[in-house]
Each structure stands twice: as structure tokens, then as C-alpha cells.
Motif scaffolding. Structure first.
Motif, PDB file in Angstrom:
ATOM      1  N   GLY A 135       0.790  -1.226   0.000  1.00 18.34           N
ATOM      2  CA  GLY A 135       0.000   0.000   0.000  1.00 18.34           C
ATOM      3  C   GLY A 135       0.819   1.271   0.000  1.00 18.34           C
ATOM      4  N   GLU A 136       1.918   1.257  -0.767  1.00 18.95           N
ATOM      5  CA  GLU A 136       2.789   2.433  -0.857  1.00 18.95           C
ATOM      6  C   GLU A 136       2.764   2.989  -2.280  1.00 18.95           C
ATOM      7  OE1 GLU A 136       6.695   1.881   0.985  1.00 18.95           O
ATOM      8  OE2 GLU A 136       5.915  -0.006   1.774  1.00 18.95           O
ATOM      9  N   PRO A 137       1.742   3.795  -2.622  1.00 20.38           N
ATOM     10  CA  PRO A 137       1.605   4.254  -4.014  1.00 20.38           C
ATOM     11  C   PRO A 137       2.778   5.092  -4.514  1.00 20.38           C
ATOM     12  CG  PRO A 137       0.006   5.344  -2.594  1.00 20.38           C
ATOM     13  CD  PRO A 137       0.677   4.286  -1.768  1.00 20.38           C
ATOM     14  N   ALA A 138       3.375   5.912  -3.673  1.00 23.28           N
ATOM     15  CA  ALA A 138       4.514   6.716  -4.122  1.00 23.28           C
ATOM     16  C   ALA A 138       5.697   5.819  -4.463  1.00 23.28           C
ATOM     17  CB  ALA A 138       4.900   7.742  -3.064  1.00 23.28           C
TER      18      ALA A 138
ATOM     19  N   ARG B 130       7.408   5.152  -8.158  1.00 23.73           N
ATOM     20  CA  ARG B 130       8.849   5.271  -8.400  1.00 23.73           C
ATOM     21  C   ARG B 130       9.397   3.999  -9.026  1.00 23.73           C
ATOM     22  NH1 ARG B 130      13.218   3.541  -7.289  1.00 23.73           N
ATOM     23  NH2 ARG B 130      12.506   2.137  -5.681  1.00 23.73           N
ATOM     24  N   ALA B 131       8.965   2.848  -8.504  1.00 25.55           N
ATOM     25  CA  ALA B 131       9.445   1.567  -9.020  1.00 25.55           C
ATOM     26  C   ALA B 131       8.989   1.341 -10.461  1.00 25.55           C
ATOM     27  CB  ALA B 131       8.969   0.428  -8.127  1.00 25.55           C
ATOM     28  N   LEU B 132       7.757   1.715 -10.766  1.00 24.83           N
ATOM     29  CA  LEU B 132       7.265   1.551 -12.142  1.00 24.83           C
ATOM     30  C   LEU B 132       8.005   2.474 -13.104  1.00 24.83           C
ATOM     31  CD1 LEU B 132       3.453   1.262 -11.391  1.00 24.83           C
ATOM     32  CD2 LEU B 132       4.928  -0.545 -12.327  1.00 24.83           C
ATOM     33  N   GLU B 133       8.257   3.697 -12.678  1.00 29.70           N
ATOM     34  CA  GLU B 133       9.011   4.630 -13.522  1.00 29.70           C
ATOM     35  C   GLU B 133      10.427   4.123 -13.754  1.00 29.70           C
ATOM     36  OE1 GLU B 133       8.417   8.252 -11.338  1.00 29.70           O
ATOM     37  OE2 GLU B 133       6.504   8.659 -12.358  1.00 29.70           O
TER      38      GLU B 133
ATOM     39  N   LEU C 144       0.565   3.024 -13.937  1.00 31.88           N
ATOM     40  CA  LEU C 144       0.901   4.423 -13.669  1.00 31.88           C
ATOM     41  C   LEU C 144      -0.306   5.312 -13.950  1.00 31.88           C
ATOM     42  CD1 LEU C 144       4.542   4.722 -15.046  1.00 31.88           C
ATOM     43  CD2 LEU C 144       3.793   5.080 -12.687  1.00 31.88           C
ATOM     44  N   ALA C 145      -1.036   5.013 -15.017  1.00 31.79           N
ATOM     45  CA  ALA C 145      -2.238   5.799 -15.331  1.00 31.79           C
ATOM     46  C   ALA C 145      -3.281   5.630 -14.221  1.00 31.79           C
ATOM     47  CB  ALA C 145      -2.807   5.375 -16.676  1.00 31.79           C
ATOM     48  N   GLU C 146      -3.420   4.421 -13.693  1.00 29.75           N
ATOM     49  CA  GLU C 146      -4.359   4.190 -12.592  1.00 29.75           C
ATOM     50  C   GLU C 146      -3.967   4.980 -11.352  1.00 29.75           C
ATOM     51  OE1 GLU C 146      -4.564   0.016 -11.711  1.00 29.75           O
ATOM     52  OE2 GLU C 146      -5.229  -0.496 -13.733  1.00 29.75           O
ATOM     53  N   LEU C 147      -2.675   5.085 -11.103  1.00 27.68           N
ATOM     54  CA  LEU C 147      -2.202   5.810  -9.934  1.00 27.68           C
ATOM     55  C   LEU C 147      -2.434   7.311 -10.071  1.00 27.68           C
ATOM     56  CD1 LEU C 147       1.128   3.879  -9.268  1.00 27.68           C
ATOM     57  CD2 LEU C 147      -0.910   3.894  -7.797  1.00 27.68           C
TER      58      LEU C 147
END
Length: 73
Positions: free
Chosen positions: A37-40, A44-47, A66-69
Motif C-alpha cells: 500500500g505504498e503508491p509513491a 517510483r518503481a514503475l518509472e 501508472l495511469a491508474e495511480l
């Protein structure tokens, strides 16, 4: 144990894993962040994943997530 998995993924990246393992480790970091549950951290990991593996078969899923976030807060 997402936290333990994240530690192992980071260790694999720090150890200079082969390209295929690095891709799996970066993807695993994103999944671990999502599970905890750490969206930030997930963003970062997806980027980071896309910066290194833009041509991966997982890249469309990474972009979709990323779009969902949504936009960076």
C-alpha cells in the motif's frame, strides 16, 4: 512477505544482476510496493522499471498502472 521480497529485489539489483534478473527485480519492487500500500514507492518503481525496460512485455502493464495511480501528487 512483500517487505522481505523488496529487500531481496534491491539486493539483486545492487549486486549487478543480469539484465533478465534486473527486469524481474524491478518489476518485483513495484509489486511489493503495491502489496504494502505504498503508491509513491510503487510509482517510483514503475518509472524506474520503464526507464530500464521500456521494451519489456510488462511495459504496457506498467504504463497502465501508472495511469491508474494518476498524476504525481
Amino acid at each position: 512477505d512483500p517487505g522481505g521480497a523488496a529487500l531481496r529485489f534491491r539486493a539483486a539489483l545492487a549486486g549487478g544482476s543480469r539484465a533478465a534478473l534486473a527486469e524481474d527485480a524491478r518489476w518485483g519492487l513495484a509489486e511489493a510496493a503495491r502489496a504494502t500500500g505504498e503508491p509513491a514507492e510503487e510509482r517510483r518503481a514503475l518509472e524506474e522499471f520503464l526507464a530500464h525496460h521500456a521494451g519489456s512485455p510488462r511495459a504496457p502493464r506498467a504504463r497502465a498502472r501508472l495511469a491508474e495511480l494518476g498524476p504525481t501528487p
